[in-house]
Write an enzyme that holds these catalytic residues in place. Structure first.
Site, short mmCIF file in Angstrom:
data_model
loop_
_atom_site.label_atom_id
_atom_site.label_comp_id
_atom_site.label_asym_id
_atom_site.label_seq_id
_atom_site.Cartn_x
_atom_site.Cartn_y
_atom_site.Cartn_z
N ARG A 170 -102.89 -29.56 -30.82
CA ARG A 170 -102.35 -30.20 -29.83
C ARG A 170 -103.02 -30.27 -28.33
O ARG A 170 -102.58 -30.85 -27.42
CB ARG A 170 -101.32 -28.78 -28.94
CG ARG A 170 -100.38 -28.26 -30.16
CD ARG A 170 -99.40 -29.27 -30.39
NE ARG A 170 -98.12 -28.89 -30.93
CZ ARG A 170 -97.56 -29.28 -32.01
NH1 ARG A 170 -97.85 -30.70 -32.15
NH2 ARG A 170 -96.64 -28.79 -32.66
N ASN A 209 -89.67 -30.10 -39.63
CA ASN A 209 -89.55 -31.39 -40.21
C ASN A 209 -90.80 -31.72 -41.22
O ASN A 209 -91.92 -31.69 -40.87
CB ASN A 209 -89.64 -32.36 -39.25
CG ASN A 209 -89.16 -33.78 -39.73
OD1 ASN A 209 -88.74 -33.85 -40.86
ND2 ASN A 209 -89.29 -34.91 -39.00
N ASP A 258 -98.98 -26.61 -41.61
CA ASP A 258 -98.19 -27.54 -40.92
C ASP A 258 -98.09 -26.80 -39.41
O ASP A 258 -96.86 -26.60 -38.89
CB ASP A 258 -96.93 -28.02 -41.29
CG ASP A 258 -96.38 -29.18 -40.53
OD1 ASP A 258 -97.12 -29.49 -39.42
OD2 ASP A 258 -95.35 -29.46 -40.66
O1 DOR Z 1 -92.30 -29.60 -37.77
C1 DOR Z 1 -92.90 -30.55 -37.62
N1 DOR Z 1 -93.85 -30.58 -36.43
N2 DOR Z 1 -93.13 -31.67 -38.33
C2 DOR Z 1 -93.92 -32.59 -38.07
O2 DOR Z 1 -94.06 -33.49 -38.89
C3 DOR Z 1 -94.75 -32.61 -36.71
C4 DOR Z 1 -94.74 -31.25 -36.19
C5 DOR Z 1 -95.24 -31.24 -34.71
O3 DOR Z 1 -96.15 -31.92 -34.48
O4 DOR Z 1 -94.71 -30.43 -33.90
#
Ligand code: DOR
Length: 427
Positions: free
Chosen positions: A68, A282, A309
């Site tokens: 981030r 996602n 992720d």
């Molecule tokens: O759930 C997700 N969050 N999938 C992604 O591909 C991006 C990520 C995010 O950057 O928050």
């Protein structure tokens, strides 16, 4: 200061080691595997860590993390993300480019690496964007980002919809021997979907994202990788269809690798019940058959690595109605105990599980990590696989607390994390 890790069960899949022993760390490197600990115990210059009953393995490697910074420091910073990684047993993490500004040029890559060097406590490897601004149109400065230290390219979070752009990216990266990392999703099929399309989405009255949205793009990316000869890595595989396609592609000799997240092999879309926004990510949590397929894919080697992720979002951002909440959950501090469930359930041996979190992900991105080989940097995790723990999100070192596993009782406590011979975390 030297460190002697005494009497642990050393598991290093990269060298086929699974035996009780000692490890000596000197000058930040793995020095030797001494037969006895006695002579070091009397040496005041050696710090002795008793690892009896514990597992000692290469530090974990997570190839899918959102740090981030720059831009969204209220969710996570490079410093807090590294602390979260260390608490989870990770010694190397790979960060995605969907920051603000996007990591689509060498100056952003250099900024991330500088911050990581000065404020981070684990190794950080950036991923550069495939396209400028992750807009899917014009290729980013891939060569310059590679020179600056990027280990792969991805528009993670934003699929590259234009197949010709993907082709060009795959042709271009081969000059640097780095993979294209695909967030495989057909945005048009996903539409305004917010969870998996199925019985649960119907019951909840939420718009669904069909499995085909992922399958179509996995298929396209495999075809383009086959056409170009590029190395392709598929992120966060969530569907039975993807597993089937990747398995067949590997069999044909396509250079494709794939990862799966703990949440996709542990949960199904039923976790969304009660409209829990901490179960919104996602790709979305899928149905039972898909969960079974990704577990089978881990077992038969179709899925090479486990990656979190780790996607931090603030409490305020997630405390909204389901449709409006951002996609993503944190994962660094829950990955190890959740992965140990695969061992408990007989899906993987402990050594196979550790491999999916160490040497295997490291190989995908050529990091040269995930090993306890003599002479290598001493990146080590010591954990108790039997220790019962309760996931307590308020105790996370991450700035964000968005986890669906809060309150879960699991087994597996990270006792110490060591990076370059320095203890960076102790429970
Ligand atoms: O759930 C997700 N969050 N999938 C992604 O591909 C991006 C990520 C995010 O950057 O928050």
């Amino acid at each position: 200061m030297s460190i002697l890790i005494k009497g642990g069960r050393i598991i290093d899949p990269s060298q086929g080691i699974d035996e009780k022993g000692n490890i000596l760390i000197e000058n930040g490197k793995i020095k030797s595997f001494p037969k006895t600990a006695k002579k070091f115990e009397k040496d005041s210059k050696v710090k002795v860590i008793d690892a009896k009953g514990k597992v000692v393995s290469p530090g974990l490697v997570d190839i899918h993390v959102h740090l981030r910074e720059p831009g969204f420091e209220h969710k996570e910073t490079i410093s807090s993300g590294c602390k979260s990684a260390a608490a989870g047993g990770f010694t190397s993490i790979v960060c995605m480019p969907n920051t603000n500004p996007v990591n689509d040029n060498a100056s952003v890559t250099e900024y991330i690496l500088l911050k990581a060097r000065t404020e981070g406590i684990v190794n950080v490897y950036p991923i550069g964007a495939i396209t400028k601004g992750e807009m899917g149109e014009t290729l980013a400065q891939i060569g310059e980002m590679y020179e600056a230290g990027c280990v792969g390219v991805s528009d993670d979070g934003m699929p590259v919809m234009d197949s010709k752009v993907m082709r060009h990216a795959m042709e271009y990266v081969q000059a640097f021997d780095i993979p294209v990392i695909s967030h495989a999703e057909d945005k048009n099929l996903s539409g305004t979907g917010v969870m998996n399309e199925g019985e649960v989405s119907t019951q909840l009255g939420l718009v669904g994202i069909p499995c085909a949205s992922e399958d179509v793009m996995v298929s396209r990316d495999i075809m383009v990788a086959e056409l170009t000869g590029a190395r392709l890595h598929i992120c966060h595989v969530s569907t039975a269809g993807s597993v089937r396609l990747i398995k067949a592609a590997k069999k044909r000799g396509v250079k494709v690798t794939a990862e799966v997240t703990p949440h996709h092999f542990i949960l199904t879309d039923e976790a969304v019940n009660e409209y829990d926004t901490n179960a919104k990510m996602n790709p979305p949590l899928r149905g039972k058959k898909d969960r079974k397929a990704v577990i089978e894919g881990l077992k038969d080697g179709t899925l090479d690595a486990i990656a979190t992720d780790h996607a931090p979002h603030s409490e305020d951002e997630k405390k909204v109605e389901f449709d409006l909440a951002p996609f993503g959950i944190v994962g660094l501090e829950t990955a190890l105990p959740l992965s140990l469930k695969l061992v408990e359930d007989g899906v993987l041996t402990l050594s196979q599980m550790i491999s999916k979190l160490t040497d295997s992900p490291s190989k995908i991105l050529n990091l040269g990590k995930g090993t306890l080989e003599i002479g290598c940097a001493a990146d080590v995790v010591i954990f108790d696989p039997e220790k019962e723990i309760t996931i307590e999100r308020n105790k996370f070192h991450s700035k964000s607390k968005n986890s669906p596993f809060h309150g879960w009782s699991l087994k597996g406590l990270v006792e110490h994390t060591i990076v370059d011979g320095k203890v960076v975390y102790s429970a």
